[in-house]
Design a protein around this motif. Structure first.
Motif, mmCIF file in Angstrom:
data_model
loop_
_atom_site.group_PDB
_atom_site.id
_atom_site.type_symbol
_atom_site.label_atom_id
_atom_site.label_comp_id
_atom_site.label_asym_id
_atom_site.label_seq_id
_atom_site.Cartn_x
_atom_site.Cartn_y
_atom_site.Cartn_z
ATOM 1 N N MET A 1 0.834 -1.200 0.000
ATOM 2 C CA MET A 1 0.000 0.000 0.000
ATOM 3 C C MET A 1 0.865 1.244 0.000
ATOM 4 N N LEU A 2 0.338 2.325 -0.555
ATOM 5 C CA LEU A 2 0.976 3.617 -0.393
ATOM 6 C C LEU A 2 1.002 3.956 1.095
ATOM 7 N N ALA A 3 2.098 4.557 1.553
ATOM 8 C CA ALA A 3 2.307 4.737 2.990
ATOM 9 C C ALA A 3 1.158 5.432 3.737
ATOM 10 N N PRO A 4 0.508 6.454 3.159
ATOM 11 C CA PRO A 4 -0.589 7.087 3.906
ATOM 12 C C PRO A 4 -1.885 6.271 3.954
ATOM 13 N N MET A 5 -2.030 5.276 3.082
ATOM 14 C CA MET A 5 -3.309 4.559 2.986
ATOM 15 C C MET A 5 -3.733 3.863 4.285
ATOM 16 N N PRO A 6 -2.851 3.119 4.963
ATOM 17 C CA PRO A 6 -3.292 2.461 6.200
ATOM 18 C C PRO A 6 -3.743 3.448 7.279
ATOM 19 N N ILE A 7 -3.123 4.626 7.293
ATOM 20 C CA ILE A 7 -3.524 5.646 8.263
ATOM 21 C C ILE A 7 -4.912 6.162 7.926
ATOM 22 N N ALA A 8 -5.134 6.488 6.655
ATOM 23 C CA ALA A 8 -6.439 6.997 6.227
ATOM 24 C C ALA A 8 -7.539 5.962 6.461
ATOM 25 N N ILE A 9 -7.251 4.695 6.139
ATOM 26 C CA ILE A 9 -8.253 3.636 6.329
ATOM 27 C C ILE A 9 -8.562 3.460 7.811
ATOM 28 N N SER A 10 -7.537 3.481 8.654
ATOM 29 C CA SER A 10 -7.746 3.321 10.102
ATOM 30 C C SER A 10 -8.637 4.421 10.657
ATOM 31 N N MET A 11 -8.523 5.624 10.092
ATOM 32 C CA MET A 11 -9.300 6.761 10.571
ATOM 33 C C MET A 11 -10.649 6.883 9.870
ATOM 34 N N GLY A 12 -10.876 6.088 8.821
ATOM 35 C CA GLY A 12 -12.124 6.204 8.078
ATOM 36 C C GLY A 12 -12.167 7.441 7.208
ATOM 37 N N VAL A 13 -10.999 7.893 6.742
ATOM 38 C CA VAL A 13 -10.914 9.066 5.865
ATOM 39 C C VAL A 13 -10.886 8.577 4.417
ATOM 40 N N GLY A 14 -11.938 8.891 3.671
ATOM 41 C CA GLY A 14 -12.028 8.459 2.288
ATOM 42 C C GLY A 14 -12.632 7.083 2.103
ATOM 43 N N SER A 15 -12.945 6.414 3.196
ATOM 44 C CA SER A 15 -13.539 5.068 3.140
ATOM 45 C C SER A 15 -14.130 4.758 4.503
ATOM 46 N N SER A 16 -14.757 3.597 4.622
ATOM 47 C CA SER A 16 -15.185 3.154 5.940
ATOM 48 C C SER A 16 -13.953 2.852 6.783
ATOM 49 N N ALA A 17 -14.088 2.961 8.087
ATOM 50 C CA ALA A 17 -12.941 2.786 8.982
ATOM 51 C C ALA A 17 -12.695 1.314 9.282
ATOM 52 N N GLN A 18 -11.430 0.931 9.235
ATOM 53 C CA GLN A 18 -11.012 -0.403 9.657
ATOM 54 C C GLN A 18 -9.585 -0.299 10.184
ATOM 55 N N PRO A 19 -9.328 -0.757 11.404
ATOM 56 C CA PRO A 19 -7.972 -0.656 11.951
ATOM 57 C C PRO A 19 -6.965 -1.405 11.081
ATOM 58 N N MET A 20 -5.916 -0.699 10.674
ATOM 59 C CA MET A 20 -4.861 -1.262 9.843
ATOM 60 C C MET A 20 -3.526 -1.148 10.563
ATOM 61 N N ASN A 21 -2.600 -2.003 10.197
ATOM 62 C CA ASN A 21 -1.256 -1.930 10.752
ATOM 63 C C ASN A 21 -0.216 -1.927 9.642
ATOM 64 N N VAL A 22 0.774 -1.064 9.784
ATOM 65 C CA VAL A 22 1.919 -1.027 8.882
ATOM 66 C C VAL A 22 3.040 -1.851 9.508
ATOM 67 N N ALA A 23 3.427 -2.917 8.807
ATOM 68 C CA ALA A 23 4.499 -3.765 9.311
ATOM 69 C C ALA A 23 5.866 -3.230 8.905
ATOM 70 N N THR A 24 6.012 -2.888 7.619
ATOM 71 C CA THR A 24 7.282 -2.361 7.127
ATOM 72 C C THR A 24 7.033 -1.275 6.084
ATOM 73 N N ILE A 25 8.039 -0.457 5.898
ATOM 74 C CA ILE A 25 8.092 0.457 4.755
ATOM 75 C C ILE A 25 8.786 -0.310 3.642
ATOM 76 N N GLN A 26 8.247 -0.289 2.433
ATOM 77 C CA GLN A 26 8.804 -1.133 1.383
ATOM 78 C C GLN A 26 9.840 -0.428 0.520
ATOM 79 N N ASN A 27 9.814 0.875 0.465
ATOM 80 C CA ASN A 27 10.929 1.578 -0.158
ATOM 81 C C ASN A 27 10.915 3.024 0.294
#
Length: 322
Positions: A24-50
């Protein structure tokens, strides 16, 4: 693994539990967790990929318009609204006195379509991921105005993320995915492997790009489209550690541009989404040791961001929606 066309579709498939985890793009899990732009669902970022690996590319017809102050009325593309590309482009033009919501247009365009849109004159430029910046140079339709590394050296682009429910329900599967991603990052960080990687990912079933284009990106020795050959080994890198500072900066830009309203629980949100402790554990087990503090300060275009003073940072900008 399933190739998926478009970040909104990836988000929706994760929300619908069709995907257990995703790039995922780095801001996406944050936005999804907050319900910004979509329904809210808690997400976790495990690693940065680049980290790094992006650029502002302009149409070759604008080679004499290197001063962003002359870009009023330009049409730019970014891959997705909740992307580092959008936030870095906004930051860059605003630092040069342009309001990104009033003085330019920012459109969402899938990266594989950016070069064609540049050639057709539908856009004047884009802040996009590689290899599409270098592909525009290869096709002689654009030039690299500036690398994103020159704005913020070490900025995240993409992440490996998963719904918190999947991590809780399938911890062994998630740990195996975690280790595989870290192993790939360790391999890609070694400059000796970059040309081999370029050859491996060039075919149509992967990136469908000329090896020459990928080599220029991965080795950092590249043509800029203006007759120069540049050498920057750090053009793209693969540091997987999910610093809390990254998440807090992303939140600061979401707040700055009005994506989130009211008071922000900076520390709570950051530490809820980023699995920094798990990353330390898995990286240590593989002999990969991140250095520095979790909330290290960040410098973007010469301006220091202190995660402990995020509200003051947002308020310090003359151009903002907050």
């Amino acid at each position: 693994m399933i190739k998926t066309a478009g970040w909104a579709l990836i988000r929706d498939k994760v929300l619908n539990k069709e995907y257990d985890a995703s790039h995922m793009l780095a801001p996406m899990p944050i936005a999804i967790s907050m319900g910004v732009g979509s329904s809210a669902q808690p997400m976790n970022v495990a690693t940065i990929q680049n980290i790094n690996g992006q650029a502002i590319t302009l149409s070759i017809k604008h080679k004499d318009k290197r001063d962003p102050k002359t870009w009023k009325g330009f049409k730019f593309a970014v891959p997705f609204e909740f992307s580092m590309h959008n936030f870095l482009l906004r930051y860059y033009v605003a630092e040069h006195g342009l309001d990104p919501d009033k003085d330019i247009q920012i459109r969402v365009v899938p990266p594989p379509e950016m070069v064609a849109n540049l050639r057709a004159g539908n856009i004047d430029g884009y802040l996009g991921p590689d290899p599409f910046n270098q592909r525009a140079v290869f096709e002689e339709v654009g030039f690299i105005h500036i690398l994103s590394k020159e704005l913020w050296d070490g900025h995240p682009c993409c992440s490996f993320a998963a719904p918190a429910t999947f991590i809780k329900e399938a911890p062994n599967s998630f740990a195996a995915l975690f280790r595989a991603v870290l192993k790939g990052a360790a391999l890609a960080r070694d400059p000796a492997n970059r040309k081999t990687i370029a050859e491996s990912i060039a075919p149509a079933n992967y990136l469908n790009q000329p090896v020459q284009v990928l080599e220029q990106v991965l080795t950092g020795r590249y043509a800029d489209g203006l007759g120069n050959v540049k050498n920057d080994p750090g053009r793209v890198d693969f540091d997987p550690f999910p610093w809390y500072s990254m998440a807090t900066w992303i939140l600061s830009q979401m707040k700055r541009w009005g994506y989130i309203k009211g008071d922000v629980r900076w520390k709570d949100l950051t530490e809820q989404v980023y699995l920094l402790t798990d990353a330390r554990k898995h990286m240590a087990a593989m002999g990969m040791k991140p250095s520095g503090e979790s909330y290290k300060k960040i410098t973007v275009m010469g301006k220091v961001f202190d995660p402990a003073a995020a509200d003051a940072y947002v308020n310090s900008f003359a151009i903002k929606r907050a």
